[in-house]
Design a protein around this motif. Structure first.
Motif, PDB file in Angstrom:
ATOM      1  N   ARG A   9      36.353 -27.085 -17.707  1.00  0.00           N
ATOM      2  CA  ARG A   9      35.672 -27.449 -18.841  1.00  0.00           C
ATOM      3  C   ARG A   9      34.583 -28.548 -19.001  1.00  0.00           C
ATOM      4  NH1 ARG A   9      35.867 -29.847 -23.618  1.00  0.00           N
ATOM      5  NH2 ARG A   9      35.861 -28.776 -25.522  1.00  0.00           N
ATOM      6  N   VAL A  55      31.475 -27.741 -16.501  1.00  0.00           N
ATOM      7  CA  VAL A  55      30.706 -26.659 -17.174  1.00  0.00           C
ATOM      8  C   VAL A  55      30.059 -27.359 -18.438  1.00  0.00           C
ATOM      9  CG1 VAL A  55      30.528 -24.739 -18.388  1.00  0.00           C
ATOM     10  CG2 VAL A  55      31.827 -24.650 -16.425  1.00  0.00           C
ATOM     11  N   PHE A  56      30.390 -27.969 -19.371  1.00  0.00           N
ATOM     12  CA  PHE A  56      29.764 -28.588 -20.347  1.00  0.00           C
ATOM     13  C   PHE A  56      28.800 -29.649 -19.929  1.00  0.00           C
ATOM     14  CE2 PHE A  56      32.405 -28.288 -24.493  1.00  0.00           C
ATOM     15  CZ  PHE A  56      32.845 -27.149 -24.126  1.00  0.00           C
ATOM     16  N   ILE A  77      25.756 -27.603 -18.574  1.00  0.00           N
ATOM     17  CA  ILE A  77      25.056 -27.054 -19.672  1.00  0.00           C
ATOM     18  C   ILE A  77      24.164 -28.268 -20.472  1.00  0.00           C
ATOM     19  CG2 ILE A  77      25.171 -26.117 -22.003  1.00  0.00           C
ATOM     20  CD1 ILE A  77      27.802 -24.672 -21.217  1.00  0.00           C
ATOM     21  N   THR A  96      32.665 -22.722 -25.889  1.00  0.00           N
ATOM     22  CA  THR A  96      31.095 -23.470 -25.186  1.00  0.00           C
ATOM     23  C   THR A  96      30.108 -23.235 -26.110  1.00  0.00           C
ATOM     24  OG1 THR A  96      32.587 -23.081 -23.257  1.00  0.00           O
ATOM     25  CG2 THR A  96      30.132 -23.790 -23.306  1.00  0.00           C
ATOM     26  N   MET A  97      29.939 -21.824 -26.723  1.00  0.00           N
ATOM     27  CA  MET A  97      28.909 -21.818 -27.399  1.00  0.00           C
ATOM     28  C   MET A  97      28.991 -22.627 -28.643  1.00  0.00           C
ATOM     29  SD  MET A  97      28.511 -17.766 -26.948  1.00  0.00           S
ATOM     30  CE  MET A  97      26.874 -17.379 -27.771  1.00  0.00           C
ATOM     31  N   ILE A 113      34.150 -19.197 -23.625  1.00  0.00           N
ATOM     32  CA  ILE A 113      32.717 -18.791 -23.854  1.00  0.00           C
ATOM     33  C   ILE A 113      32.278 -19.131 -25.350  1.00  0.00           C
ATOM     34  CG2 ILE A 113      30.791 -16.985 -23.894  1.00  0.00           C
ATOM     35  CD1 ILE A 113      31.901 -15.557 -21.553  1.00  0.00           C
ATOM     36  N   THR A 123      28.344 -26.387 -27.580  1.00  0.00           N
ATOM     37  CA  THR A 123      27.163 -26.944 -27.179  1.00  0.00           C
ATOM     38  C   THR A 123      25.826 -26.344 -27.567  1.00  0.00           C
ATOM     39  OG1 THR A 123      27.073 -25.142 -25.321  1.00  0.00           O
ATOM     40  CG2 THR A 123      28.303 -27.177 -24.911  1.00  0.00           C
ATOM     41  N   ALA A 128      24.756 -23.829 -26.704  1.00  0.00           N
ATOM     42  CA  ALA A 128      23.692 -22.939 -25.724  1.00  0.00           C
ATOM     43  C   ALA A 128      24.103 -21.474 -25.481  1.00  0.00           C
ATOM     44  CB  ALA A 128      24.549 -23.415 -24.199  1.00  0.00           C
ATOM     45  N   ARG A 130      23.039 -19.239 -20.583  1.00  0.00           N
ATOM     46  CA  ARG A 130      23.012 -20.560 -19.855  1.00  0.00           C
ATOM     47  C   ARG A 130      24.518 -20.794 -19.606  1.00  0.00           C
ATOM     48  NH1 ARG A 130      19.877 -24.981 -17.924  1.00  0.00           N
ATOM     49  NH2 ARG A 130      20.458 -26.779 -18.914  1.00  0.00           N
ATOM     50  N   ILE A 131      25.430 -20.542 -20.238  1.00  0.00           N
ATOM     51  CA  ILE A 131      26.877 -20.577 -19.968  1.00  0.00           C
ATOM     52  C   ILE A 131      27.225 -19.988 -18.829  1.00  0.00           C
ATOM     53  CG2 ILE A 131      29.158 -20.350 -20.927  1.00  0.00           C
ATOM     54  CD1 ILE A 131      28.092 -20.557 -23.765  1.00  0.00           C
TER      55      ILE A 131
END
Length: 269
Positions: free
Chosen positions: A62, A65-66, A69, A7-8, A4, A11, A13, A17-18
């Protein structure tokens, strides 16, 4: 938590959203079931085999998911998004052996055998291999929706582009363990890998648009479209060909070379 946070950072996001994107991808690719099937190999397959399989699932998760988003409109509800992606994925997977080119089919067969050699069953080996190929399916589904071509038609051209314009080989280069030695280099490699997917999708859309203006059809899987489009971009493609030849001559291509090649590929899109 680390996924998480990564990803934050990558992106920008929101947490909501994630979580939405993760839930969508987990449902569409039935990842919960796959993880459970892999866990069932405890005390059966070697521990390192399970670790490798889980890492490969993580890479596909990964990437998708990216993508979810950044690119896919979530629609009125999460269920709507799952429905659209699931339908596209079903069409993609039903035709997987028809849309892969010869190089792709050979790589597919080698990967299945590699998983079996790790002690996994043929069924799980097939599923893991299919998942790695299906990591590209969201791009294919979106292009099909935007252009009006079918998912199998777009997928066929997508894999041709990946092979003939070196996108697949450059991603394999980026995936080498020696390419990144620390957190910052790994983050850079992940970013370059995502850029390569973006450029490949852009090139496919360009070729389809070009083919329409030239009144070319997809009866040959887009081969004529790709050939004529490549002629119009032959200077860039020749430079890429020379760069790829250089990587074959080097024992250990490094991150600087990967960065330069990726930057050059940007000119195609």
């Amino acid at each position: 938590a680390s996924f998480i946070n990564e990803t934050m950072d990558s992106t920008g996001a929101s947490l909501e959203r994630i979580i939405q994107a993760f839930f969508v991808i987990e449902k569409v690719f039935d990842l919960k079931n796959l993880w459970a099937r892999l866990d069932a190999f405890d005390n059966i397959a070697p521990e390192m085999s399970q670790i490798q399989a889980h890492l490969d699932v993580y890479k596909s998760m990964r990437r998708t998911v990216f993508w979810a988003i950044r690119y896919f409109p979530m629609g009125d509800t999460i269920e709507d998004t799952i429905s659209v992606l699931s339908a596209g994925l079903a069409s993609f997977l039903e035709n997987i052996h028809e849309v892969l080119d010869e190089e792709g089919l050979e790589a597919y067969a080698r990967q299945v055998i590699a998983y079996e050699n790790l002690g996994l069953t043929k069924e799980i080996a097939e599923r893991l291999t299919m998942l790695s190929v299906a990591a590209a399916s969201p791009d294919v589904i979106l292009i099909a929706a935007e252009t009006g071509f079918s998912v199998p038609q777009v997928a066929t051209l997508y894999f041709k582009v990946g092979s003939e314009l070196h996108f697949k080989k450059v991603r394999e280069l980026a995936d080498r363990p020696s390419m990144a030695k620390n957190f910052w280099e790994r983050s850079h490699v992940h970013g370059l890998t995502e850029e390569l997917y973006v450029y490949q999708a852009d090139v496919v859309e360009q070729i389809l648009s070009f083919g329409r203006t030239q009144q070319l059809n997809m009866k040959d899987g887009g081969a004529a479209m790709l050939e004529k489009w490549s002629m119009a971009h032959r200077n860039i493609i020749e430079r890429l060909n020379h760069m790829m030849e250089d990587t074959h001559l080097m024992a250990n291509p490094d991150l600087s070379m990967l960065s330069v090649i990726t930057r050059e590929m940007r000119h195609l899109s």
